[in-house]
Design a protein around this motif. Structure first.
Motif: not given
Length: 171
Positions: A95-96, A99-100, A102-103, A109, A150-151
Motif C-alpha cells: 500500500t505504501a 501511494d508512492c 500514485r503521488s 515512482q 490497484e497497482w
C-alpha cells in the motif's frame, strides 16, 4: 550536467534514508567511510539487525520504505523491503508503494516500481523471528490481492519481473 545533478541528489537522498534507519538502530553514521560508499555501507550494516528482530517499532516504517524507494540499486532495495514485510506485513508495504506510485516524484515512482518487485518475496518462518513460535502469523498482514489490482490499475497494467507471473497465476 542535469542528469549528474539529479543522480547526485538521489544518492544524497538514499544516504539520508539509510542513515536514518541506522540511527534508529543506534548503529552510528559511518562517518569514517567515504561518502560515495557510505549509503551502501549503512544499508549493509542494518540488514542483519533488522531481520533479527521479532518486530519493529512503528517509527521504522517510513524510514524503511523511504530507503527502499530511494535505493538506486534494484538488487539491494530488498534489504529494506524484506524486514518491512516481516514486521509490518505485505499489505502495508504494498500500500505504501502504491501511494508512492500514485503521488510520488518521478524518482519516487521509479523507486516504488523497483521495490514492488521485492514486495513479492516469499516469507519464511525460519528467516525471521516475526513469526509466532508455532511458525504462524496473522494472514491479514499479507493479504494483498486488492492492492495488486490497484497497482495494476495505477501502473497501466504493468507488473515487473517474476512477480507479474506469480500475481497473474494467483488471479
Amino acid at each position: 550536467m542535469a542528469d549528474e545533478e539529479h543522480s547526485e541528489g538521489n544518492a544524497r537522498s538514499f544516504l539520508s534514508c539509510a542513515a536514518e534507519v541506522a540511527r534508529l538502530l543506534a548503529l552510528g553514521n559511518a562517518a569514517d567511510v567515504p561518502e560515495d560508499r557510505r549509503a551502501r555501507h549503512l544499508a549493509h550494516a542494518v540488514r542483519k539487525p533488522l531481520l533479527e528482530r521479532a518486530g519493529l517499532p512503528e517509527e521504522f516504517f517510513v524510514p524503511l520504505m523511504a530507503a527502499a524507494v530511494y535505493d538506486p540499486d534494484p538488487s539491494f532495495c530488498r534489504w529494506f523491503v524484506e524486514p518491512a514485510l516481516y514486521a509490518f506485513g505485505r499489505r502495508r508495504v504494498m500500500t505504501a508503494l502504491l501511494d508512492c506510485l500514485r503521488s510520488g516524484t518521478d524518482t519516487e515512482q521509479a523507486g516504488a516500481r523497483r521495490a514492488w518487485y521485492c514486495a513479492h518475496l516469499p516469507l519464511h518462518a525460519d528467516r525471521s523471528p516475526a513469526y509466532a513460535p508455532d511458525g504462524n502469523r496473522d494472514p491479514a498482514l499479507d493479504e494483498s490481492h486488492d492492492v495488486v489490482d490497484e497497482w495494476l490499475e495505477a501502473s497501466g497494467g504493468q507488473l515487473r519481473g517474476c512477480a507479474a507471473s506469480v500475481d497473474r497465476k494467483e488471479a
